[in-house]
Enzyme design. Structure first.
Site, mmCIF file in Angstrom:
data_model
loop_
_atom_site.group_PDB
_atom_site.id
_atom_site.type_symbol
_atom_site.label_atom_id
_atom_site.label_comp_id
_atom_site.label_asym_id
_atom_site.label_seq_id
_atom_site.Cartn_x
_atom_site.Cartn_y
_atom_site.Cartn_z
ATOM 1 N N CYS A 16 12.792 -22.076 -21.465
ATOM 2 C CA CYS A 16 12.832 -23.539 -21.437
ATOM 3 C C CYS A 16 12.322 -24.076 -22.766
ATOM 4 C CB CYS A 16 11.979 -24.045 -20.282
ATOM 5 S SG CYS A 16 11.535 -25.790 -20.367
ATOM 6 N N CYS B 249 8.904 -25.870 -22.572
ATOM 7 C CA CYS B 249 7.843 -24.889 -22.315
ATOM 8 C C CYS B 249 7.576 -24.060 -23.566
ATOM 9 C CB CYS B 249 8.235 -23.967 -21.168
ATOM 10 S SG CYS B 249 8.717 -24.824 -19.653
#
Length: 442
Positions: A368, A371
């Site tokens: 991600c 992230c």
């Protein structure tokens, strides 16, 4: 019910240092948190240069996160106000336009999207900032700033919060960090590790018996990684996607998710240990800030954006925060580390450094983008803190009016260091909020 409520109250002295949790809570709430939040809103600290396209160096990637909001979604140029696009004539104007930019880009600022849009004003300032940078870094794998994939990201437009990124891909990242980089033999299994043969039966006592038998340096390493993991999980619990109506998401604290990750019963006592490691990590980075103050005290160091007046205010606020960190009475004593036989200590320190550098490379395996962004930033922030703690002599011998070859911080390290500490400060505040929510829910 009464006993369960008490089990959430983290109290007392932390292991491997002489500081109690209550003192950290009070110091952070009243001294640090308000000022660090104000500092991180300033232009110098809100833009972070990062490469989110670097391939994972350790295993074949699963591909980018398929969740709609985990990918990079830049704000269209048509949304950037004309005053910002005006270029030189408006180069260092007061950032009133930034408010408009934030409003216009809100649609692009979805759950996990990284908004890489910058004003022309900012891009020109970054060229100047680059001249102040030095490429040296000791504890982290730095992104190559010459790579065409490197971009500046506005951290205020891309807050760390829950993205829905989870499952085998996310778990493999943390498993690789713990199992291969925390000085742990494969025969010893972490608590709650689903790969452990005794999963569901082991209360973690065998792991902690092994951990207590390690030297201080290796115990510290594990606690730092565990504390970082706990802090990131706290951010996700506190900024959880609660609902989405008509395309408008709403984030807030998720008590169920918090209990799943930290409840003493649900985690078989592991949750409170993780939270104690968060406090330990806070102490380490707090100590680093107090030690690096002389570097910034020098007149040669400017937090340069091109706006002289605003830059002076930014530096004044930073120095004020450093002064506060020095006033904390129970700092961690880093001199207790690597203090034995000189040859053995040097070898252990190098092993420590390489293990942490490896962890910084693992962050390129996060699927991600949002992230990955915050994982890279917080890892680099901790790496910078360690670099500071182990450079005390070099910092003490800094020349007042000229750059030092012995110790330098790049702008990226400075931005990462303060933002990472800001994340820890926020985690401790969020933990206090969860305690109140849990108490009221009963």
């Amino acid at each position: 019910m009464r006993r369960r409520q008490k089990s959430y109250q983290l109290t007392g002295v932390l292991d491997d240092c002489l500081c109690d949790i209550e003192s950290i809570d009070s110091f952070n709430t009243y001294k640090i948190f308000p000022k660090i939040q104000k500092l991180l809103e300033r232009d110098y600290f809100r833009y972070y240069k990062v490469n989110l396209m670097r391939p994972c160096p350790f295993w074949a990637e699963d591909g980018q996160c398929s969740i709609k909001d985990c990918h990079v979604e830049p704000c269209p140029e048509s949304k950037v106000p004309m005053g910002i696009k005006a270029g030189n004539s408006n180069k260092y104007s007061k950032a009133a336009n930034n408010t408009k930019e934030i409003e216009d880009c809100e649609q692009a600022n979805k759950l996990g999207a990284v908004n890489s849009t910058l004003s022309n004003q900012s891009k020109e300032a970054f060229i100047d900032w680059a001249r102040y940078d030095d490429s040296q870094d000791h504890f982290c794998e730095l992104d190559d700033e010459r790579s065409p994939a490197v971009q500046y990201v506005d951290l205020l437009l891309n807050p760390e919060r829950y993205t829905g990124y989870k499952g085998p891909s996310a778990w493999r990242v943390w498993n690789s960090i713990y199992e291969e980089n925390c000085f742990k033999p494969r025969s010893v299994y972490r608590p709650l590790n689903p790969l452990a043969p005794s999963w569901g039966k082991d209360d973690g006592e065998s792991f902690y018996k092994w951990l207590e038998g390690l030297c201080l340096e290796k115990r510290v390493f594990y606690k730092l990684i565990s504390g970082l993991h706990a802090s990131i999980n706290l951010h996700l619990c506190a900024k959880y996607l609660l609902e989405e109506t008509w395309g408008k998401p709403s984030w807030g604290p998720n008590i169920k998710e918090f209990k799943h990750r930290f409840d003493p019963v649900e985690t078989k006592g592991e949750g409170p240990r993780r939270l104690k490691n968060l406090y330990f990590l806070y102490l380490i980075e707090l100590r680093a800030l107090s030690k690096v103050a002389p570097y910034f005290d020098r007149s040669i160091v400017d937090l340069y954006t091109g706006n002289v007046e605003e830059d002076a205010k930014t530096k004044a606020l930073l120095l004020e925060i450093f002064q506060d960190t020095k006033s904390f009475p129970m700092h961690f004593d880093e001199k207790s580390m690597f203090a034995g036989n000189q040859k053995e200590a040097k070898s252990l320190k190098e092993e420590f450094r390489l293990h942490f550098k490896n962890i910084s490379r693992i962050m390129d395996c996060v699927g991600c983008d949002k992230c990955r962004l915050w994982g890279k930033l917080q890892t680099q922030g901790l790496g910078t803190a360690l670099k500071i703690l182990f450079s005390e002599k070099e910092i003490q011998n800094l020349p007042e009016n000229s750059p030092s070859k012995g110790f330098q911080l790049t702008r990226q390290e400075i931005v990462a260091l303060l933002n990472a500490f800001g994340r820890l400060s926020t985690s401790i505040i969020e933990l206090q909020n969860f305690k109140i929510l849990l108490k009221n829910s009963r």
